[in-house]
Scaffold this motif. Structure first.
Motif, PDB file in Angstrom:
ATOM      1  N   TYR A  19       0.864  -1.192   0.000  1.00 21.94           N
ATOM      2  CA  TYR A  19       0.000   0.000   0.000  1.00 21.94           C
ATOM      3  C   TYR A  19       0.892   1.231   0.000  1.00 21.94           C
ATOM      4  CZ  TYR A  19      -3.145   3.696   1.462  1.00 21.94           C
ATOM      5  OH  TYR A  19      -3.849   4.862   1.509  1.00 21.94           O
ATOM      6  N   GLU A  20       0.479   2.282  -0.704  1.00 25.74           N
ATOM      7  CA  GLU A  20       1.176   3.566  -0.578  1.00 25.74           C
ATOM      8  C   GLU A  20       0.249   4.702  -0.948  1.00 25.74           C
ATOM      9  OE1 GLU A  20       4.608   4.178  -3.169  1.00 25.74           O
ATOM     10  OE2 GLU A  20       3.884   2.608  -4.489  1.00 25.74           O
ATOM     11  N   ASP A  21       0.458   5.830  -0.313  1.00 27.48           N
ATOM     12  CA  ASP A  21      -0.254   7.052  -0.658  1.00 27.48           C
ATOM     13  C   ASP A  21       0.698   8.224  -0.446  1.00 27.48           C
ATOM     14  OD1 ASP A  21      -0.260   7.710   2.094  1.00 27.48           O
ATOM     15  OD2 ASP A  21      -2.274   6.889   2.403  1.00 27.48           O
ATOM     16  N   ASP A  22       0.175   9.432  -0.433  1.00 26.19           N
ATOM     17  CA  ASP A  22       1.033  10.620  -0.339  1.00 26.19           C
ATOM     18  C   ASP A  22       1.792  10.715   0.975  1.00 26.19           C
ATOM     19  OD1 ASP A  22       0.157  11.329  -2.784  1.00 26.19           O
ATOM     20  OD2 ASP A  22      -1.122  12.984  -2.134  1.00 26.19           O
ATOM     21  N   HIS A  37       3.433  -9.989   8.306  1.00 28.54           N
ATOM     22  CA  HIS A  37       4.238  -8.998   9.035  1.00 28.54           C
ATOM     23  C   HIS A  37       4.546  -7.859   8.077  1.00 28.54           C
ATOM     24  CE1 HIS A  37       7.944  -8.157  11.853  1.00 28.54           C
ATOM     25  NE2 HIS A  37       7.194  -7.077  11.635  1.00 28.54           N
ATOM     26  N   ILE A  38       3.837  -6.763   8.284  1.00 37.13           N
ATOM     27  CA  ILE A  38       3.943  -5.601   7.405  1.00 37.13           C
ATOM     28  C   ILE A  38       4.386  -4.405   8.230  1.00 37.13           C
ATOM     29  CG2 ILE A  38       2.500  -3.986   6.057  1.00 37.13           C
ATOM     30  CD1 ILE A  38       0.911  -6.598   5.218  1.00 37.13           C
ATOM     31  N   LEU A  39       5.203  -3.557   7.645  1.00 44.04           N
ATOM     32  CA  LEU A  39       5.637  -2.316   8.286  1.00 44.04           C
ATOM     33  C   LEU A  39       4.923  -1.156   7.611  1.00 44.04           C
ATOM     34  CD1 LEU A  39       9.465  -3.121   8.317  1.00 44.04           C
ATOM     35  CD2 LEU A  39       7.868  -3.352  10.240  1.00 44.04           C
ATOM     36  N   VAL A  40       4.324  -0.293   8.416  1.00 51.03           N
ATOM     37  CA  VAL A  40       3.683   0.915   7.893  1.00 51.03           C
ATOM     38  C   VAL A  40       4.514   2.101   8.361  1.00 51.03           C
ATOM     39  CG1 VAL A  40       1.550   2.222   7.655  1.00 51.03           C
ATOM     40  CG2 VAL A  40       1.447  -0.233   8.169  1.00 51.03           C
ATOM     41  N   ILE A  41       4.945   2.922   7.413  1.00 46.39           N
ATOM     42  CA  ILE A  41       5.849   4.029   7.738  1.00 46.39           C
ATOM     43  C   ILE A  41       5.360   5.323   7.083  1.00 46.39           C
ATOM     44  CG2 ILE A  41       7.764   2.357   7.768  1.00 46.39           C
ATOM     45  CD1 ILE A  41       8.884   3.739   5.258  1.00 46.39           C
ATOM     46  N   PRO A  42       5.703   6.456   7.695  1.00 46.50           N
ATOM     47  CA  PRO A  42       5.445   7.726   7.012  1.00 46.50           C
ATOM     48  C   PRO A  42       6.520   7.958   5.955  1.00 46.50           C
ATOM     49  CG  PRO A  42       6.483   8.129   9.134  1.00 46.50           C
ATOM     50  CD  PRO A  42       6.311   6.636   9.020  1.00 46.50           C
ATOM     51  N   ARG A  43       6.162   8.656   4.877  1.00 47.66           N
ATOM     52  CA  ARG A  43       7.184   9.025   3.893  1.00 47.66           C
ATOM     53  C   ARG A  43       8.222   9.954   4.511  1.00 47.66           C
ATOM     54  NH1 ARG A  43       6.345   7.578  -1.323  1.00 47.66           N
ATOM     55  NH2 ARG A  43       4.270   6.871  -1.837  1.00 47.66           N
ATOM     56  N   GLU A  44       7.738  10.811   5.393  1.00 51.06           N
ATOM     57  CA  GLU A  44       8.626  11.762   6.076  1.00 51.06           C
ATOM     58  C   GLU A  44       9.492  11.026   7.097  1.00 51.06           C
ATOM     59  OE1 GLU A  44       6.607  15.269   7.574  1.00 51.06           O
ATOM     60  OE2 GLU A  44       7.931  15.303   9.329  1.00 51.06           O
ATOM     61  N   HIS A  45      10.763  11.390   7.166  1.00 45.88           N
ATOM     62  CA  HIS A  45      11.639  10.767   8.159  1.00 45.88           C
ATOM     63  C   HIS A  45      11.358  11.320   9.552  1.00 45.88           C
ATOM     64  CE1 HIS A  45      15.186   8.626   9.672  1.00 45.88           C
ATOM     65  NE2 HIS A  45      15.266   9.656  10.494  1.00 45.88           N
ATOM     66  N   ILE A  46      10.789  10.466  10.382  1.00 40.96           N
ATOM     67  CA  ILE A  46      10.611  10.752  11.813  1.00 40.96           C
ATOM     68  C   ILE A  46      11.338   9.606  12.506  1.00 40.96           C
ATOM     69  CG2 ILE A  46       8.929  10.913  13.700  1.00 40.96           C
ATOM     70  CD1 ILE A  46       6.823  11.765  11.510  1.00 40.96           C
ATOM     71  N   ALA A  47      12.248   9.916  13.432  1.00 38.50           N
ATOM     72  CA  ALA A  47      13.152   8.878  13.948  1.00 38.50           C
ATOM     73  C   ALA A  47      12.435   7.780  14.715  1.00 38.50           C
ATOM     74  CB  ALA A  47      14.233   9.520  14.807  1.00 38.50           C
ATOM     75  N   GLY A  48      11.376   8.125  15.402  1.00 39.89           N
ATOM     76  CA  GLY A  48      10.659   7.119  16.193  1.00 39.89           C
ATOM     77  C   GLY A  48       9.530   7.759  16.960  1.00 39.89           C
ATOM     78  N   PRO A  49       8.831   6.971  17.761  1.00 46.41           N
ATOM     79  CA  PRO A  49       7.674   7.515  18.500  1.00 46.41           C
ATOM     80  C   PRO A  49       8.039   8.655  19.446  1.00 46.41           C
ATOM     81  CG  PRO A  49       8.178   5.251  19.187  1.00 46.41           C
ATOM     82  CD  PRO A  49       8.984   5.517  17.965  1.00 46.41           C
ATOM     83  N   LEU A  50       9.290   8.648  19.918  1.00 44.24           N
ATOM     84  CA  LEU A  50       9.722   9.713  20.822  1.00 44.24           C
ATOM     85  C   LEU A  50       9.796  11.070  20.113  1.00 44.24           C
ATOM     86  CD1 LEU A  50      10.690  10.040  23.786  1.00 44.24           C
ATOM     87  CD2 LEU A  50      13.017   9.630  22.975  1.00 44.24           C
ATOM     88  N   ASP A  51       9.824  11.061  18.807  1.00 48.53           N
ATOM     89  CA  ASP A  51       9.919  12.305  18.027  1.00 48.53           C
ATOM     90  C   ASP A  51       8.562  12.816  17.560  1.00 48.53           C
ATOM     91  OD1 ASP A  51      13.022  12.940  17.174  1.00 48.53           O
ATOM     92  OD2 ASP A  51      12.651  10.870  17.764  1.00 48.53           O
ATOM     93  N   LEU A  52       7.497  12.224  18.083  1.00 45.94           N
ATOM     94  CA  LEU A  52       6.160  12.710  17.725  1.00 45.94           C
ATOM     95  C   LEU A  52       5.793  13.908  18.601  1.00 45.94           C
ATOM     96  CD1 LEU A  52       4.355   9.298  17.220  1.00 45.94           C
ATOM     97  CD2 LEU A  52       5.004  10.961  15.462  1.00 45.94           C
ATOM     98  N   ASP A  53       5.121  14.862  17.981  1.00 47.82           N
ATOM     99  CA  ASP A  53       4.648  16.047  18.700  1.00 47.82           C
ATOM    100  C   ASP A  53       3.320  16.480  18.069  1.00 47.82           C
ATOM    101  OD1 ASP A  53       5.333  17.343  16.306  1.00 47.82           O
ATOM    102  OD2 ASP A  53       7.311  17.901  17.054  1.00 47.82           O
ATOM    103  N   ILE A  59       0.356  12.781  11.015  1.00 45.78           N
ATOM    104  CA  ILE A  59       1.041  11.773  10.192  1.00 45.78           C
ATOM    105  C   ILE A  59       0.981  10.418  10.892  1.00 45.78           C
ATOM    106  CG2 ILE A  59       3.292  11.068   9.281  1.00 45.78           C
ATOM    107  CD1 ILE A  59       3.926  14.057   8.899  1.00 45.78           C
ATOM    108  N   ALA A  60       1.256  10.415  12.191  1.00 46.42           N
ATOM    109  CA  ALA A  60       1.197   9.165  12.956  1.00 46.42           C
ATOM    110  C   ALA A  60      -0.223   8.608  12.956  1.00 46.42           C
ATOM    111  CB  ALA A  60       1.695   9.405  14.378  1.00 46.42           C
ATOM    112  N   GLY A  61      -1.196   9.498  13.068  1.00 48.59           N
ATOM    113  CA  GLY A  61      -2.588   9.061  13.017  1.00 48.59           C
ATOM    114  C   GLY A  61      -2.914   8.419  11.680  1.00 48.59           C
ATOM    115  N   HIS A  62      -2.414   9.015  10.620  1.00 49.74           N
ATOM    116  CA  HIS A  62      -2.648   8.450   9.284  1.00 49.74           C
ATOM    117  C   HIS A  62      -1.971   7.082   9.154  1.00 49.74           C
ATOM    118  CE1 HIS A  62      -3.631   8.368   5.068  1.00 49.74           C
ATOM    119  NE2 HIS A  62      -2.386   8.028   4.813  1.00 49.74           N
ATOM    120  N   VAL A  63      -0.774   6.941   9.700  1.00 55.06           N
ATOM    121  CA  VAL A  63      -0.073   5.643   9.669  1.00 55.06           C
ATOM    122  C   VAL A  63      -0.934   4.572  10.344  1.00 55.06           C
ATOM    123  CG1 VAL A  63       1.908   4.400  10.652  1.00 55.06           C
ATOM    124  CG2 VAL A  63       2.270   6.542   9.408  1.00 55.06           C
ATOM    125  N   LEU A  64      -1.569   4.921  11.458  1.00 52.93           N
ATOM    126  CA  LEU A  64      -2.441   3.954  12.142  1.00 52.93           C
ATOM    127  C   LEU A  64      -3.671   3.630  11.294  1.00 52.93           C
ATOM    128  CD1 LEU A  64      -2.289   5.192  15.841  1.00 52.93           C
ATOM    129  CD2 LEU A  64      -1.232   3.141  14.870  1.00 52.93           C
TER     130      LEU A  64
END
Ligand code: 5GP
Ligand code: ZN
Length: 113
Positions: A19-22, A37-53, A59-64
């Motif tokens: 799957y992919e979108d914008d 076993h699938i990995l869902v990632i944002p296109r934007e580089h965010i290092a990890g959950p600790l870097d969410l604000d 973006i994290a919501g969309h990943v979910l």
């Protein structure tokens, strides 16, 4: 910075993309820990959950939301599945680009290892 998931997003490294979108990309884990076993990632580089604000939280919501869509696509909706996001050494994170593991096809145990 050499990030393998950024390279997959850019099309510079191969991946079995399901799957992919914008905003997000989903692809099969190279070393599956479950039948699905699938990995869902944002296109934007965010290092990890600790870097969410508050700014990048949508973006994290969309990943979910993508994880839910892919779960339907993979036939996991009825039996259920597990979402995992690891942070840092104690979390067992090995790739420092935010990702949600979508694991299904077998009964998961709790507590996790
Ligand atoms: P983490 O350990 O950071 O929570 O999860 C990283 C995941 O990425 C691991 O399950 C690992 O197997 C997977 N992985 C690492 N490199 C690659 C790759 O090049 N391609 C794919 N498809 N998965 C990868
Ligand atoms: Zn990256």
């Amino acid at each position: 910075m050499d990030c393998i998931f950024c390279r997959i997003v850019a099309g510079d490294a191969p991946a079995d993309i399901v799957y992919e979108d914008d905003i997000a990309v989903a692809f099969r884990d190279i070393k599956p820990a479950a039948p699905t076993h699938i990995l869902v990632i944002p296109r934007e580089h965010i290092a990890g959950p600790l870097d969410l604000d508050d700014e990048n939280a949508p973006i994290a919501g969309h990943v979910l939301a993508v994880a839910a869509q892919v779960a339907h696509q993979e036939g996991l909706a009825d039996d259920g599945y597990r979402l995992v996001t690891n942070q840092g050494r104690n979390g067992g994170q090995s790739v420092f680009h935010l990702h949600v593991h979508l694991l299904g096809g077998r009964r998961m145990t709790w507590p996790p290892g």
